[in-house]
Scaffold this active site. Structure first.
Site, mmCIF file in Angstrom:
data_model
loop_
_atom_site.group_PDB
_atom_site.id
_atom_site.type_symbol
_atom_site.label_atom_id
_atom_site.label_comp_id
_atom_site.label_asym_id
_atom_site.label_seq_id
_atom_site.Cartn_x
_atom_site.Cartn_y
_atom_site.Cartn_z
ATOM 1 N N HIS A 85 9.478 -4.433 -11.296
ATOM 2 C CA HIS A 85 8.233 -5.833 -11.680
ATOM 3 C C HIS A 85 9.054 -6.032 -13.492
ATOM 4 C CE1 HIS A 85 4.458 -8.038 -11.358
ATOM 5 N NE2 HIS A 85 5.239 -8.383 -11.623
ATOM 6 N N ASP A 111 -2.008 -7.638 -9.335
ATOM 7 C CA ASP A 111 -1.389 -5.902 -9.384
ATOM 8 C C ASP A 111 -2.344 -5.311 -10.090
ATOM 9 O OD1 ASP A 111 0.324 -4.063 -10.801
ATOM 10 O OD2 ASP A 111 1.526 -5.379 -11.672
ATOM 11 N N HIS A 113 -2.345 -2.923 -12.827
ATOM 12 C CA HIS A 113 -1.686 -2.541 -14.213
ATOM 13 C C HIS A 113 -1.557 -4.197 -14.532
ATOM 14 C CE1 HIS A 113 0.566 0.135 -11.396
ATOM 15 N NE2 HIS A 113 -0.375 1.070 -11.995
ATOM 16 N N ASP A 115 0.538 -4.742 -16.990
ATOM 17 C CA ASP A 115 2.120 -5.155 -17.128
ATOM 18 C C ASP A 115 2.714 -6.149 -18.498
ATOM 19 O OD1 ASP A 115 2.758 -3.835 -14.974
ATOM 20 O OD2 ASP A 115 3.559 -4.519 -13.625
ATOM 21 N N HIS A 128 9.611 -2.055 -16.650
ATOM 22 C CA HIS A 128 8.551 -2.446 -16.053
ATOM 23 C C HIS A 128 6.897 -2.287 -16.714
ATOM 24 C CE1 HIS A 128 6.775 0.980 -13.120
ATOM 25 N NE2 HIS A 128 6.253 1.955 -14.765
ATOM 26 N N ASP A 215 3.138 -7.152 -7.527
ATOM 27 C CA ASP A 215 2.850 -6.292 -6.985
ATOM 28 C C ASP A 215 2.119 -5.214 -6.080
ATOM 29 O OD1 ASP A 215 3.258 -3.368 -7.755
ATOM 30 O OD2 ASP A 215 3.349 -3.642 -10.083
ATOM 31 N N ASP A 217 1.351 -2.468 -5.552
ATOM 32 C CA ASP A 217 0.578 -1.483 -5.718
ATOM 33 C C ASP A 217 -0.558 -2.016 -6.490
ATOM 34 O OD1 ASP A 217 0.413 -2.151 -9.030
ATOM 35 O OD2 ASP A 217 1.806 -0.857 -9.387
ATOM 36 N N GLU A 260 8.228 -4.070 -6.448
ATOM 37 C CA GLU A 260 7.293 -2.383 -6.728
ATOM 38 C C GLU A 260 7.506 -1.507 -5.288
ATOM 39 O OE1 GLU A 260 7.134 -0.979 -9.241
ATOM 40 O OE2 GLU A 260 7.875 -2.369 -11.258
#
Length: 291
Positions: A85, A111, A113, A115, A128, A215, A217, A260
């Site tokens: 990322h 995402d 997360h 980040d 990342h 992302d 994930d 990712e």
């Protein structure tokens, strides 16, 4: 967006992530698009060199940002395929470089997360986990000053969707800056489409253009297993595909990135095919045809 063939840029680097295999993603997606008969132009694939990690990331992001800036100025339809990322630092620094004389840009960050760590708050020190903070102007100076010295995104023009795993330091930064965060609980409660439309309004109200940073994930790992930091209970792939289809024709949507994807962790090409479906939802069926 006014051209029939969409443009792609690849960031073939996983050096800042948990596993460097994410750097293989652009090559895998390139092959998948060819096999499935999509019409696109692959403008550039950027590979990392060697050296001090932050310098490697800075050079890769600078190269990506320069290529993005050219496409953004031309107002062609394009997406960036990561890699880890950190490519977001390059993507949105490039869009900022192209657009900032006309006005601010917005960004929707989808995402699991945040980040939004800085070197001081990150426990893992993996870069990342820092790109959103870098775009806001916090972090390594070599990464906050790509192409332009100033922050690329203002806090009020940024929002996150799908967050369900984060740490104290990054959450405190976003709270202090009053950044809008749609945690996964809210997404499930209100529905992704409702949240996405609200997010678009949020990031486009005071900007001349906005982008999407996706992302993989963010998506439930049962549907997107090919990621390095999977988090359970994520967004449903079909909901995201439908949501992107709804906003794809928005003239203020200037660029997207999908990051990712780690092909080494994929199962039965599930995540690979999902990336292709996401690109199709963004760029439309018109891109089927001669490659």
């Amino acid at each position: 967006m006014h051209n029939d063939k969409f443009h792609l840029l690849g960031y073939a680097s996983g050096v800042a992530g948990k596993d460097s295999d994410a750097g293989d993603a652009p090559a895998v997606i390139q092959q998948a698009l060819q096999q499935q008969g999509y019409s696109y132009q692959w403008d550039k694939i950027i590979y990392p060199d060697s050296g001090v990690l932050t310098d490697v990331i800075s050079r890769s992001c600078s190269e990506l940002a320069a290529a993005v800036s050219v496409l953004a100025k031309q107002q062609v339809s394009f997406s960036v395929i990561g890699g880890d990322h950190t490519c977001a630092i390059g993507t949105w620094s490039g869009v900022y470089d192209a657009m900032h004389e006309k006005g601010d840009i917005g960004l929707i960050w989808i995402d699991a997360h945040m980040d939004s760590h800085t070197p001081e708050t990150s426990e893992s020190k993996r870069v990342h986990g820092m790109p959103a903070a870098c775009l806001l102007g916090y972090g390594y100076s070599s990464l906050t000053a790509i192409l332009q010295q100033t922050p690329k995104i203002k806090p009020e023009n940024l929002c996150f969707i799908g967050i369900r795993s984060f740490e104290k330091g990054e959450a405190e930064l976003l709270a202090r800056l009053n950044v809008r965060v749609y945690f996964m609980e809210e997404v499930k409660e209100r529905g992704l489409m409702t949240v996405l439309k609200e997010a678009v309004k949020h990031v486009s109200s005071h900007t001349i253009a906005y982008g999407l940073s996706i992302d993989l994930d963010a998506i439930d790992p049962s549907e997107a297993p090919g990621v390095d930091v999977p988090e359970p209970d994520g967004i449903h792939a079909a909901d995201l595909i439908n949501g992107l289809s709804e906003i794809a024709s928005d003239p203020k949507l200037i660029a997207t990135e999908i990051v990712e994807f780690d092909p080494s962790r994929d199962k039965n090409h599930m995540t690979e095919n999902l990336v292709v479906s996401l690109l199709e939802s963004i760029h439309g069926n018109r891109n089927r045809g001669e490659v």
